[in-house]
Design a protein around this motif. Structure first.
Motif, short mmCIF file in Angstrom:
data_model
loop_
_atom_site.label_atom_id
_atom_site.label_comp_id
_atom_site.label_asym_id
_atom_site.label_seq_id
_atom_site.Cartn_x
_atom_site.Cartn_y
_atom_site.Cartn_z
N LEU A 22 49.08 46.86 40.95
CA LEU A 22 48.69 47.04 42.02
C LEU A 22 46.77 47.64 40.61
CD1 LEU A 22 48.83 47.72 44.96
CD2 LEU A 22 48.69 50.33 44.32
N ARG A 23 45.68 46.84 41.16
CA ARG A 23 44.68 47.71 41.17
C ARG A 23 43.39 48.42 42.01
NH1 ARG A 23 40.85 43.55 38.51
NH2 ARG A 23 42.08 44.79 36.87
N ILE A 24 43.76 50.43 42.08
CA ILE A 24 42.72 50.53 43.09
C ILE A 24 41.40 50.40 42.83
CG2 ILE A 24 42.54 53.12 44.23
CD1 ILE A 24 45.62 52.73 43.09
N PRO A 80 44.00 39.44 38.80
CA PRO A 80 43.66 40.01 39.96
C PRO A 80 42.07 39.20 40.23
CG PRO A 80 43.40 42.11 38.25
CD PRO A 80 44.19 40.71 38.08
N LEU A 81 42.05 39.52 41.86
CA LEU A 81 40.33 38.96 42.02
C LEU A 81 39.16 39.33 41.78
CD1 LEU A 81 42.18 37.40 45.61
CD2 LEU A 81 41.16 36.25 43.02
N THR A 82 39.86 41.50 41.56
CA THR A 82 38.58 41.72 41.79
C THR A 82 38.85 42.92 40.51
OG1 THR A 82 40.42 43.85 42.49
CG2 THR A 82 38.65 43.13 44.30
N LYS A 83 37.39 43.09 39.93
CA LYS A 83 37.00 43.37 38.89
C LYS A 83 37.10 44.92 38.68
CE LYS A 83 34.22 39.54 37.98
NZ LYS A 83 32.29 38.89 37.65
N LEU A 84 37.75 45.19 37.50
CA LEU A 84 37.39 46.64 37.27
C LEU A 84 35.96 47.10 37.10
CD1 LEU A 84 40.43 47.33 34.42
CD2 LEU A 84 40.27 47.94 37.22
N GLY A 85 35.61 48.09 38.07
CA GLY A 85 34.49 48.53 37.64
C GLY A 85 34.11 50.09 36.93
N SER A 86 33.61 49.91 36.54
CA SER A 86 33.28 51.67 35.96
C SER A 86 31.96 52.31 36.20
CB SER A 86 33.24 52.01 34.50
OG SER A 86 31.75 50.86 33.81
#
Length: 108
Positions: A22-24, A80-86
């Motif tokens: 899961l990517r949140i 996952p399609l979404t990139k991890l954002g910081s």
């Protein structure tokens, strides 16, 4: 655990084989990945929670649902399609401004 899950037709739902992750993406925080999830959703107390197969006893993550931007599930071995954002986006800056204004008002 899947014997308690019932579909819209009233029949038990069979779990698909594979490890799910899961990517949140959150407002005001870095995005996170949780591996090997069992289930996720809104709990009775109103918090968004995630349970993992690695720790079935307690939720591994809980947050106020207002802070959740997007949720993506993906199978182990896939990207996952979404990139991890910081980096902070426009929504994050708005939340920061609202917090600052609220803190300033509460001091007066």
């Amino acid at each position: 655990m899947t014997d308690k899950i019932v579909g819209l037709n009233g029949k038990p739902v069979e779990a698909k084989v594979g490890k799910y992750n899961l990517r949140i993406c959150l407002v005001g925080s870095d995005d996170i990945d949780i591996k090997n999830i069992e289930t996720f959703g809104i709990a009775e107390d109103g918090f968004f929670m995630v349970k993992s197969l690695d720790n079935k006893r307690f939720p591994v993550f809980m947050v106020n649902p207002v802070r959740v931007k997007t949720i993506e599930t993906y199978v182990d071995g896939q990207q996952p399609l979404t990139k991890l954002g910081s980096e902070k986006g426009d929504d994050d800056f708005l939340v920061d401004l609202l917090r600052k204004k609220h803190e300033d008002q509460s001091k007066n």
